[in-house]
Design an enzyme around this catalytic site. Structure first.
Site, PDB file in Angstrom:
ATOM      1  N   GLU A 102       0.845  -1.196   0.000  1.00 29.72           N
ATOM      2  CA  GLU A 102       0.000   0.000   0.000  1.00 29.72           C
ATOM      3  C   GLU A 102       0.884   1.250   0.000  1.00 29.72           C
ATOM      4  O   GLU A 102       2.015   1.219   0.486  1.00 29.72           O
ATOM      5  CB  GLU A 102      -0.903  -0.054   1.242  1.00 29.72           C
ATOM      6  CG  GLU A 102      -1.814   1.109   1.468  1.00 29.72           C
ATOM      7  CD  GLU A 102      -2.814   1.410   0.355  1.00 29.72           C
ATOM      8  OE1 GLU A 102      -2.385   1.489  -0.808  1.00 29.72           O
ATOM      9  OE2 GLU A 102      -3.997   1.613   0.656  1.00 29.72           O
ATOM     10  N   ASP A 103       0.369   2.323  -0.586  1.00 29.20           N
ATOM     11  CA  ASP A 103       1.147   3.566  -0.581  1.00 29.20           C
ATOM     12  C   ASP A 103       1.213   4.177   0.822  1.00 29.20           C
ATOM     13  O   ASP A 103       2.286   4.427   1.337  1.00 29.20           O
ATOM     14  CB  ASP A 103       0.604   4.570  -1.623  1.00 29.20           C
ATOM     15  CG  ASP A 103      -0.898   4.835  -1.500  1.00 29.20           C
ATOM     16  OD1 ASP A 103      -1.557   4.242  -0.615  1.00 29.20           O
ATOM     17  OD2 ASP A 103      -1.426   5.640  -2.291  1.00 29.20           O
ATOM     18  N   ASP A 106      -2.893   5.084   6.653  1.00 29.29           N
ATOM     19  CA  ASP A 106      -3.382   6.338   7.229  1.00 29.29           C
ATOM     20  C   ASP A 106      -4.321   6.005   8.392  1.00 29.29           C
ATOM     21  O   ASP A 106      -3.858   5.678   9.478  1.00 29.29           O
ATOM     22  CB  ASP A 106      -4.061   7.127   6.100  1.00 29.29           C
ATOM     23  CG  ASP A 106      -4.462   8.530   6.473  1.00 29.29           C
ATOM     24  OD1 ASP A 106      -3.825   9.123   7.350  1.00 29.29           O
ATOM     25  OD2 ASP A 106      -5.431   9.053   5.880  1.00 29.29           O
ATOM     26  N   LYS A 134       1.269   6.990   8.585  1.00 28.72           N
ATOM     27  CA  LYS A 134       0.858   8.176   9.358  1.00 28.72           C
ATOM     28  C   LYS A 134       0.218   7.676  10.654  1.00 28.72           C
ATOM     29  O   LYS A 134      -1.015   7.631  10.755  1.00 28.72           O
ATOM     30  CB  LYS A 134      -0.185   8.987   8.586  1.00 28.72           C
ATOM     31  CG  LYS A 134       0.305   9.756   7.382  1.00 28.72           C
ATOM     32  CD  LYS A 134      -0.877  10.582   6.849  1.00 28.72           C
ATOM     33  CE  LYS A 134      -0.592  11.204   5.519  1.00 28.72           C
ATOM     34  NZ  LYS A 134      -1.825  11.812   4.939  1.00 28.72           N
ATOM     35  N   PHE A 155      -0.653  15.985   4.157  1.00 25.29           N
ATOM     36  CA  PHE A 155      -1.151  15.395   2.917  1.00 25.29           C
ATOM     37  C   PHE A 155      -0.026  15.439   1.893  1.00 25.29           C
ATOM     38  O   PHE A 155       0.572  16.486   1.660  1.00 25.29           O
ATOM     39  CB  PHE A 155      -2.385  16.139   2.400  1.00 25.29           C
ATOM     40  CG  PHE A 155      -3.128  15.339   1.370  1.00 25.29           C
ATOM     41  CD1 PHE A 155      -4.045  14.374   1.759  1.00 25.29           C
ATOM     42  CD2 PHE A 155      -2.879  15.522   0.025  1.00 25.29           C
ATOM     43  CE1 PHE A 155      -4.711  13.600   0.811  1.00 25.29           C
ATOM     44  CE2 PHE A 155      -3.547  14.756  -0.934  1.00 25.29           C
ATOM     45  CZ  PHE A 155      -4.459  13.796  -0.540  1.00 25.29           C
ATOM     46  N   VAL A 156       0.271  14.288   1.297  1.00 29.38           N
ATOM     47  CA  VAL A 156       1.383  14.200   0.357  1.00 29.38           C
ATOM     48  C   VAL A 156       0.903  13.727  -1.014  1.00 29.38           C
ATOM     49  O   VAL A 156      -0.127  13.055  -1.126  1.00 29.38           O
ATOM     50  CB  VAL A 156       2.481  13.239   0.880  1.00 29.38           C
ATOM     51  CG1 VAL A 156       3.112  13.771   2.155  1.00 29.38           C
ATOM     52  CG2 VAL A 156       1.932  11.837   1.088  1.00 29.38           C
ATOM     53  N   ARG A 168       0.314  11.683  -9.470  1.00 30.14           N
ATOM     54  CA  ARG A 168       0.823  10.331  -9.196  1.00 30.14           C
ATOM     55  C   ARG A 168       2.181  10.102  -9.861  1.00 30.14           C
ATOM     56  O   ARG A 168       2.966   9.276  -9.419  1.00 30.14           O
ATOM     57  CB  ARG A 168      -0.149   9.272  -9.731  1.00 30.14           C
ATOM     58  CG  ARG A 168      -1.481   9.212  -8.998  1.00 30.14           C
ATOM     59  CD  ARG A 168      -2.226   7.949  -9.412  1.00 30.14           C
ATOM     60  NE  ARG A 168      -3.628   7.971  -9.063  1.00 30.14           N
ATOM     61  CZ  ARG A 168      -4.126   7.618  -7.877  1.00 30.14           C
ATOM     62  NH1 ARG A 168      -3.316   7.240  -6.909  1.00 30.14           N
ATOM     63  NH2 ARG A 168      -5.418   7.640  -7.650  1.00 30.14           N
TER      64      ARG A 168
HETATM   65  P1  IMP Z   1      -6.723   4.643   5.094  1.00 28.54           P
HETATM   66  O1  IMP Z   1      -7.813   3.673   4.810  1.00 28.54           O
HETATM   67  O2  IMP Z   1      -7.213   5.868   5.816  1.00 28.54           O
HETATM   68  O3  IMP Z   1      -5.528   4.044   5.783  1.00 28.54           O
HETATM   69  O4  IMP Z   1      -6.364   5.250   3.704  1.00 28.54           O
HETATM   70  C1  IMP Z   1      -5.323   4.915   2.982  1.00 28.54           C
HETATM   71  C2  IMP Z   1      -5.481   5.531   1.615  1.00 28.54           C
HETATM   72  O5  IMP Z   1      -5.827   6.915   1.686  1.00 28.54           O
HETATM   73  C3  IMP Z   1      -4.169   5.494   0.900  1.00 28.54           C
HETATM   74  O6  IMP Z   1      -4.062   4.341   0.145  1.00 28.54           O
HETATM   75  C4  IMP Z   1      -4.250   6.712   0.017  1.00 28.54           C
HETATM   76  O7  IMP Z   1      -4.881   6.375  -1.181  1.00 28.54           O
HETATM   77  C5  IMP Z   1      -5.120   7.663   0.748  1.00 28.54           C
HETATM   78  N1  IMP Z   1      -4.321   8.682   1.426  1.00 28.54           N
HETATM   79  C6  IMP Z   1      -4.112   8.833   2.744  1.00 28.54           C
HETATM   80  N2  IMP Z   1      -3.301   9.850   3.007  1.00 28.54           N
HETATM   81  C7  IMP Z   1      -2.978  10.375   1.806  1.00 28.54           C
HETATM   82  C8  IMP Z   1      -2.125  11.458   1.400  1.00 28.54           C
HETATM   83  O8  IMP Z   1      -1.484  12.158   2.199  1.00 28.54           O
HETATM   84  N3  IMP Z   1      -2.037  11.686   0.067  1.00 28.54           N
HETATM   85  C9  IMP Z   1      -2.696  10.934  -0.864  1.00 28.54           C
HETATM   86  N4  IMP Z   1      -3.481   9.908  -0.524  1.00 28.54           N
HETATM   87  C10 IMP Z   1      -3.630   9.633   0.802  1.00 28.54           C
HETATM   88 MG    MG Z   2      -4.547   4.222  -2.000  1.00 31.49          MG
END
Ligand code: IMP
Ligand code: MG
Length: 184
Positions: A102-103, A106, A134, A155-156, A168
């Site tokens: 995963e990127d 969060d 994060k 936010f990145v 991207r």
């Molecule tokens: P989570 O379900 O909240 O952990 O969300 C993860 C997803 O939210 C990541 O795969 C990203 O696609 C998106 N995301 C979270 N933070 C960022 C950010 O800072 N920039 C861009 N996408 C983000």
């Molecule tokens: Mg994502």
């Protein structure tokens, strides 16, 4: 400055070189952890596509790919909260070593959802690799086994990560200022 070059005003958080060096370390760690075994890298589209393609080349194990897609962030910076599977795995994962790629980890909603979904298919092992973590934003109890960089709540964009599907393809990871001019 043209709309096309707007990202040049966003500060670089990690350069392409720094990312490559860290990804190489993660690859060596994965090689050591799975020595003599094979792994399936499962990327979460679309954000993880670039990280997965570099990580895969940093690993020298026998390795295959698969991809899933989930509903995630809409146009803006905030998550809707609900996670839905949009594209399922192509291949069965039973008895395989799965690394979910995963990127960003969060809130953890996405990876917690995918992890519980995959666990039902009885993989031999299931680990998580996240380029960015994060931890301050976490809502679900989930940690990554392999983390590129742990970052504060910013936010990145870049290196696979988007704002409204843009940026991207930037080779660096950049901070998007909260007061960034309206992007259309
Ligand atoms: P989570 O379900 O909240 O952990 O969300 C993860 C997803 O939210 C990541 O795969 C990203 O696609 C998106 N995301 C979270 N933070 C960022 C950010 O800072 N920039 C861009 N996408 C983000
Ligand atoms: Mg994502």
């Amino acid at each position: 400055m043209s709309q096309k070059d707007i990202h040049k005003t966003f500060p670089v958080l990690y350069s392409g070189e720094q990312i490559q060096a860290r990804v190489a370390e993660l690859g060596r760690q994965i090689d050591a952890d799975y020595y003599g075994q094979s792994v399936v890298l499962v990327g979460v589209l679309k954000g993880a596509a670039i990280f997965l393609s570099d990580l895969a080349r940093a690993v020298s194990l026998t390795c295959t790919f698969d991809f899933v897609a989930v509903s995630s962030y809409g146009k803006g910076q905030r998550s809707s909260g609900a996670v839905k599977l949009i594209k399922d795995l192509d291949q069965p994962i039973e008895d395989k070593n799965i690394i979910l790629v995963e990127d960003i980890l969060d809130t953890g909603l996405t990876l917690a959802f995918l992890r519980s979904l995959f666990e039902r298919h009885k993989p031999r092992s299931l680990r998580v690799a996240a380029l960015l973590d994060k931890p301050s934003r976490r809502l679900e109890q989930i940690n990554a086994d392999y983390v590129g960089f742990s970052i504060p709540n910013h936010f990145v964009v870049g290196y696979g990560m988007d704002y409204a599907e843009r940026f991207r393809n930037l080779p660096d990871i950049r901070l998007m200022p909260p007061d960034a001019p309206e992007l259309h």
